[in-house]
Design an enzyme around this catalytic site. Sequence first.
Site, PDB file in Angstrom:
ATOM      1  N   ASP A   1       0.843  -1.207   0.000  1.00  0.00           N
ATOM      2  CA  ASP A   1       0.000   0.000   0.000  1.00  0.00           C
ATOM      3  C   ASP A   1       0.872   1.249   0.000  1.00  0.00           C
ATOM      4  OD1 ASP A   1      -2.898   1.138   0.657  1.00  0.00           O
ATOM      5  OD2 ASP A   1      -1.440   2.276   1.830  1.00  0.00           O
TER       6      ASP A   1
ATOM      7  N   TYR B   1       3.236   9.814  -0.694  1.00  0.00           N
ATOM      8  CA  TYR B   1       4.302   9.222   0.124  1.00  0.00           C
ATOM      9  C   TYR B   1       5.675   9.430  -0.535  1.00  0.00           C
ATOM     10  CZ  TYR B   1       0.398   6.639   2.320  1.00  0.00           C
ATOM     11  OH  TYR B   1      -0.783   6.280   2.936  1.00  0.00           O
TER      12      TYR B   1
ATOM     13  N   LYS C   1      -2.466   5.782  -4.497  1.00  0.00           N
ATOM     14  CA  LYS C   1      -3.574   6.715  -4.243  1.00  0.00           C
ATOM     15  C   LYS C   1      -3.328   8.039  -4.944  1.00  0.00           C
ATOM     16  CE  LYS C   1      -3.626   4.748   0.435  1.00  0.00           C
ATOM     17  NZ  LYS C   1      -2.218   4.621   0.826  1.00  0.00           N
TER      18      LYS C   1
ATOM     19  N   HIS D   1      -7.469   9.508  -2.358  1.00  0.00           N
ATOM     20  CA  HIS D   1      -6.844   9.493  -1.028  1.00  0.00           C
ATOM     21  C   HIS D   1      -7.729  10.127   0.048  1.00  0.00           C
ATOM     22  CE1 HIS D   1      -2.538   9.272   0.781  1.00  0.00           C
ATOM     23  NE2 HIS D   1      -3.431   9.073   1.718  1.00  0.00           N
TER      24      HIS D   1
ATOM     25  N   LEU E   1      -2.238  -0.272  13.874  1.00  0.00           N
ATOM     26  CA  LEU E   1      -1.638  -0.436  15.213  1.00  0.00           C
ATOM     27  C   LEU E   1      -1.714   0.875  15.994  1.00  0.00           C
ATOM     28  CD1 LEU E   1       1.587  -2.324  13.989  1.00  0.00           C
ATOM     29  CD2 LEU E   1      -0.554  -3.338  14.840  1.00  0.00           C
TER      30      LEU E   1
ATOM     31  N   ILE F   1      -3.088  -3.111   6.852  1.00  0.00           N
ATOM     32  CA  ILE F   1      -1.821  -2.761   6.181  1.00  0.00           C
ATOM     33  C   ILE F   1      -0.818  -2.176   7.179  1.00  0.00           C
ATOM     34  CG2 ILE F   1      -2.640  -2.498   3.804  1.00  0.00           C
ATOM     35  CD1 ILE F   1      -3.202   0.479   4.416  1.00  0.00           C
TER      36      ILE F   1
ATOM     37  N   LYS G   1       2.487  -0.998   9.008  1.00  0.00           N
ATOM     38  CA  LYS G   1       3.737  -0.484   8.448  1.00  0.00           C
ATOM     39  C   LYS G   1       4.920  -0.880   9.343  1.00  0.00           C
ATOM     40  CE  LYS G   1       6.882   3.109   8.399  1.00  0.00           C
ATOM     41  NZ  LYS G   1       7.321   4.318   9.101  1.00  0.00           N
ATOM     42  N   SER G   2       5.969  -1.368   8.734  1.00  0.00           N
ATOM     43  CA  SER G   2       7.252  -1.485   9.417  1.00  0.00           C
ATOM     44  C   SER G   2       8.336  -1.503   8.353  1.00  0.00           C
ATOM     45  CB  SER G   2       7.325  -2.764  10.263  1.00  0.00           C
ATOM     46  OG  SER G   2       8.608  -2.828  10.863  1.00  0.00           O
ATOM     47  N   VAL G   3       9.520  -1.034   8.708  1.00  0.00           N
ATOM     48  CA  VAL G   3      10.667  -1.163   7.799  1.00  0.00           C
ATOM     49  C   VAL G   3      11.718  -2.087   8.412  1.00  0.00           C
ATOM     50  CG1 VAL G   3      10.300   1.096   6.738  1.00  0.00           C
ATOM     51  CG2 VAL G   3      11.799   0.919   8.740  1.00  0.00           C
TER      52      VAL G   3
ATOM     53  N   ARG H   1      10.178  -7.306  12.186  1.00  0.00           N
ATOM     54  CA  ARG H   1       8.785  -6.924  12.442  1.00  0.00           C
ATOM     55  C   ARG H   1       7.904  -7.163  11.216  1.00  0.00           C
ATOM     56  NH1 ARG H   1       9.648  -1.162  15.570  1.00  0.00           N
ATOM     57  NH2 ARG H   1      10.208  -2.030  17.600  1.00  0.00           N
TER      58      ARG H   1
ATOM     59  N   ASN I   1       4.666  -9.460  11.599  1.00  0.00           N
ATOM     60  CA  ASN I   1       3.313  -8.939  11.354  1.00  0.00           C
ATOM     61  C   ASN I   1       2.504  -9.799  10.388  1.00  0.00           C
ATOM     62  OD1 ASN I   1       3.978  -6.873  13.063  1.00  0.00           O
ATOM     63  ND2 ASN I   1       4.206  -5.302  11.480  1.00  0.00           N
TER      64      ASN I   1
HETATM   65  P1  NAD Z   1       0.672   1.562  11.942  1.00  0.00           P
HETATM   66  O1  NAD Z   1      -0.535   1.588  12.792  1.00  0.00           O
HETATM   67  O2  NAD Z   1       0.823   0.499  10.936  1.00  0.00           O
HETATM   68  O3  NAD Z   1       1.915   1.611  12.923  1.00  0.00           O
HETATM   69  C1  NAD Z   1       3.212   1.654  12.391  1.00  0.00           C
HETATM   70  C2  NAD Z   1       4.240   1.799  13.501  1.00  0.00           C
HETATM   71  O4  NAD Z   1       4.102   0.729  14.440  1.00  0.00           O
HETATM   72  C3  NAD Z   1       5.634   1.650  12.902  1.00  0.00           C
HETATM   73  O5  NAD Z   1       6.172   2.894  12.622  1.00  0.00           O
HETATM   74  C4  NAD Z   1       6.395   0.913  13.954  1.00  0.00           C
HETATM   75  O6  NAD Z   1       7.013   1.883  14.781  1.00  0.00           O
HETATM   76  C5  NAD Z   1       5.360   0.211  14.761  1.00  0.00           C
HETATM   77  N1  NAD Z   1       5.369  -1.251  14.512  1.00  0.00           N
HETATM   78  C6  NAD Z   1       4.924  -1.915  13.409  1.00  0.00           C
HETATM   79  N2  NAD Z   1       5.043  -3.234  13.567  1.00  0.00           N
HETATM   80  C7  NAD Z   1       5.583  -3.422  14.793  1.00  0.00           C
HETATM   81  C8  NAD Z   1       5.948  -4.565  15.540  1.00  0.00           C
HETATM   82  N3  NAD Z   1       5.746  -5.795  15.077  1.00  0.00           N
HETATM   83  N4  NAD Z   1       6.492  -4.389  16.781  1.00  0.00           N
HETATM   84  C9  NAD Z   1       6.667  -3.143  17.298  1.00  0.00           C
HETATM   85  N5  NAD Z   1       6.330  -2.018  16.639  1.00  0.00           N
HETATM   86  C10 NAD Z   1       5.796  -2.151  15.388  1.00  0.00           C
HETATM   87  O7  NAD Z   1       0.802   3.031  11.278  1.00  0.00           O
HETATM   88  P2  NAD Z   1       0.715   3.733   9.866  1.00  0.00           P
HETATM   89  O8  NAD Z   1       1.981   3.625   9.125  1.00  0.00           O
HETATM   90  O9  NAD Z   1       0.183   5.077  10.152  1.00  0.00           O
HETATM   91  O10 NAD Z   1      -0.427   2.945   9.060  1.00  0.00           O
HETATM   92  C11 NAD Z   1      -0.159   1.837   8.226  1.00  0.00           C
HETATM   93  C12 NAD Z   1      -0.331   2.192   6.772  1.00  0.00           C
HETATM   94  O11 NAD Z   1      -1.645   2.711   6.521  1.00  0.00           O
HETATM   95  C13 NAD Z   1       0.573   3.327   6.274  1.00  0.00           C
HETATM   96  O12 NAD Z   1       1.915   2.930   6.143  1.00  0.00           O
HETATM   97  C14 NAD Z   1      -0.123   3.675   4.982  1.00  0.00           C
HETATM   98  O13 NAD Z   1       0.174   2.717   3.984  1.00  0.00           O
HETATM   99  C15 NAD Z   1      -1.584   3.591   5.402  1.00  0.00           C
HETATM  100  N6  NAD Z   1      -2.141   4.907   5.791  1.00  0.00           N
HETATM  101  C16 NAD Z   1      -3.093   5.452   4.986  1.00  0.00           C
HETATM  102  C17 NAD Z   1      -3.643   6.686   5.307  1.00  0.00           C
HETATM  103  C18 NAD Z   1      -4.704   7.242   4.427  1.00  0.00           C
HETATM  104  O14 NAD Z   1      -5.051   8.419   4.568  1.00  0.00           O
HETATM  105  N7  NAD Z   1      -5.239   6.481   3.508  1.00  0.00           N
HETATM  106  C19 NAD Z   1      -3.240   7.377   6.458  1.00  0.00           C
HETATM  107  C20 NAD Z   1      -2.273   6.785   7.274  1.00  0.00           C
HETATM  108  C21 NAD Z   1      -1.745   5.546   6.936  1.00  0.00           C
END
Ligand code: NAD
Length: 283
Positions: A53, A58, A83, A116, A198, A236, A238-240, A244, A248
């Site tokens: 995603d 981005y 998006k 978006h 999360l 969806i 997110k982690s890099v 993790r 996930n």
């Molecule tokens: P998220 O809720 O997925 O949380 C991500 C954070 O949680 C990471 O930065 C990391 O620090 C932590 N994390 C992830 N896996 C972990 C693990 N196993 N253990 C410990 N910590 C962990 O937050 P997000 O990135 O805001 O949301 C996910 C995705 O949703 C985004 O990357 C994007 O693709 C999408 N998104 C879309 C919109 C929209 O307007 N459509 C807005 C925000 C996000």
Amino acid sequence: MSELRSYAASQPRLFLNDRKSIPQIGLGVWQTPPDVAGPAVETALRAGYRHIDTAAIYRNEVGVGEGIRAAGISRENLFITTKLWNEDQGYDATLRAFDESLKRLGVDYVDLYLVHWPAPQRGLYVDTWKAFIRLHEQRLARSIGVSNFEAEHLNKIISATGVTPVLNQVELHPRFQQRKLRDVHEKLGIATQSWSPLGQGTLLSHPTINSIAEKHRRTPAQIIIRWHIDNGLVVIPKSVTPSRIVENLDVFGFGLDEADLAAIGKLNANDGRIGPNPLTANF
Ligand code: NAD
């Protein structure tokens, strides 16, 4: 490796209202620079993810494309979402912006293209949706959907065009469960996708989540992701961080029971929203 490959095969998919299907877990890449997004996407695809995603805003579509090519998974087995950013709303601008996203990703179609935000103050989301319908007819966007749409925005595009989005990607996590909007989606046949599943990491230290995690000998992230899956949501996280990213996706070797689901259900809060309110967001 065989275990990792089996994740790809065993992941659940949800059917969409256009008869396509979407892998229920994907990798989110918001706030990930292109040089970090590439390796993260490659790691995820090698670990068994098949769904990525991203979004034009981005500014990492080039990196996402590099990660996809590096992983070497055949295109038909991938599900790529991007998006349209708000500034590109409007019929002609949408078609141009879509073309640029395809070029940056290095693909000749996307599996899902999302508006978006409705950005109601621009007054362009219906025209934008008409351009999406054209991209769908041309099979350049295999499925079309929206993000951050409230019921009134959904009703407006559906009544103007007769075309229902396959999915609405909205903020959704245990503290902001979007029950009303999910009911609207169910009536309209729209899948719900959870962004910030999360709670941007803030829910990982919540005592309720932690006690359920201890009970199942799983991590807090795995408990929350499994909660999304069990609620029929597309998720969806997110982690890099490679460990993790793998963690996930590893959410199928256990199950939440009714008491767990009820306890997480109670975490919903009136002030649970983290991101902007789509009715008033002005960007
Ligand atoms: P998220 O809720 O997925 O949380 C991500 C954070 O949680 C990471 O930065 C990391 O620090 C932590 N994390 C992830 N896996 C972990 C693990 N196993 N253990 C410990 N910590 C962990 O937050 P997000 O990135 O805001 O949301 C996910 C995705 O949703 C985004 O990357 C994007 O693709 C999408 N998104 C879309 C919109 C929209 O307007 N459509 C807005 C925000 C996000």
